[in-house]
Design a protein around this motif. Sequence first.
Motif, short mmCIF file in Angstrom:
data_model
loop_
_atom_site.label_atom_id
_atom_site.label_comp_id
_atom_site.label_asym_id
_atom_site.label_seq_id
_atom_site.Cartn_x
_atom_site.Cartn_y
_atom_site.Cartn_z
N PHE A 9 9.97 45.63 24.52
CA PHE A 9 10.54 44.31 24.23
C PHE A 9 10.16 43.31 25.33
N GLU A 10 10.16 43.76 26.57
CA GLU A 10 9.72 42.90 27.67
C GLU A 10 8.24 42.56 27.53
N ALA A 11 7.45 43.54 27.09
CA ALA A 11 6.02 43.28 26.85
C ALA A 11 5.86 42.22 25.77
N TRP A 12 6.65 42.34 24.69
CA TRP A 12 6.62 41.34 23.61
C TRP A 12 6.96 39.96 24.14
N ARG A 13 8.01 39.87 24.95
CA ARG A 13 8.43 38.57 25.49
C ARG A 13 7.34 37.94 26.35
N SER A 14 6.63 38.78 27.11
CA SER A 14 5.58 38.23 27.98
C SER A 14 4.32 37.85 27.18
N LEU A 15 4.09 38.52 26.05
CA LEU A 15 2.90 38.24 25.23
C LEU A 15 3.13 37.10 24.24
N LYS A 16 4.39 36.83 23.93
CA LYS A 16 4.72 35.85 22.89
C LYS A 16 4.13 34.46 23.15
N PRO A 17 4.22 33.89 24.37
CA PRO A 17 3.67 32.54 24.56
C PRO A 17 2.17 32.46 24.27
N THR A 18 1.41 33.46 24.70
CA THR A 18 -0.03 33.42 24.45
C THR A 18 -0.32 33.54 22.95
N SER A 19 0.47 34.36 22.26
CA SER A 19 0.29 34.49 20.81
C SER A 19 0.61 33.16 20.11
N ALA A 20 1.68 32.50 20.55
CA ALA A 20 2.04 31.21 19.96
C ALA A 20 0.92 30.19 20.20
N TYR A 21 0.35 30.21 21.41
CA TYR A 21 -0.76 29.32 21.73
C TYR A 21 -1.96 29.63 20.82
N ALA A 22 -2.24 30.92 20.63
CA ALA A 22 -3.38 31.32 19.79
C ALA A 22 -3.20 30.84 18.35
#
Length: 198
Positions: A9-22
């Motif tokens: 879940f922490e990995a998801w939270r850290s990856l989420k902004p880059t995914s949103a940008y993509a």
Amino acid sequence: MPVENEEQFEAWRSLKPTSAYAVRELRSAFEREDASPDDLIDAYLFAKRHLAQSMQALLLSQLPSECPEFMELRARIQTEMNDRYADRIPERFLKVPYGSKVHELLFMILLRNLGKPVDSARLRLATRDNTHTERRARELRELGFNIAPSEADGSQHYTLVDMEIDWMKVPELIAKEIKKSKSLTEAQKRSLVGKLAE
């Protein structure tokens, strides 16, 4: 949102902004009148790579880190192999295959949806869109797990029907291991496979 695996879940939270940008970049590329085919493809590949990584983490955050049911079923198959064939088949061929983390993850997803079809696209999330995901699902069926394939709306689905094991698959698993052997002659392989029917 229920969380079973805090690390994922922490990995998801850290990856989420880059995914949103993509996703925003992909949308922007589609909206630009002057976007070339290469621009669109590059934006899509960038988004696909980052979304696959973040969606995998999100899916895994909803699953426990281990699946005791998977281990228990494999242990039952191992016991069956030993009880039925240890007196006539060398021990090195009495090993239950398909025990990788990917197999375990796919089984967990199917177990969470026991009796319900699961889209193969959802299963691929667990492996970050690995093209071999459906082969891993078929390998679970080879173990004797009651997994029924089906098709709906042009997509492949898999359903874990129940927690029963098809014991007829056990000799097939052993025969497959024997046939893969590099140390046996063809005659020796035929002889050992023949003993499975005794």
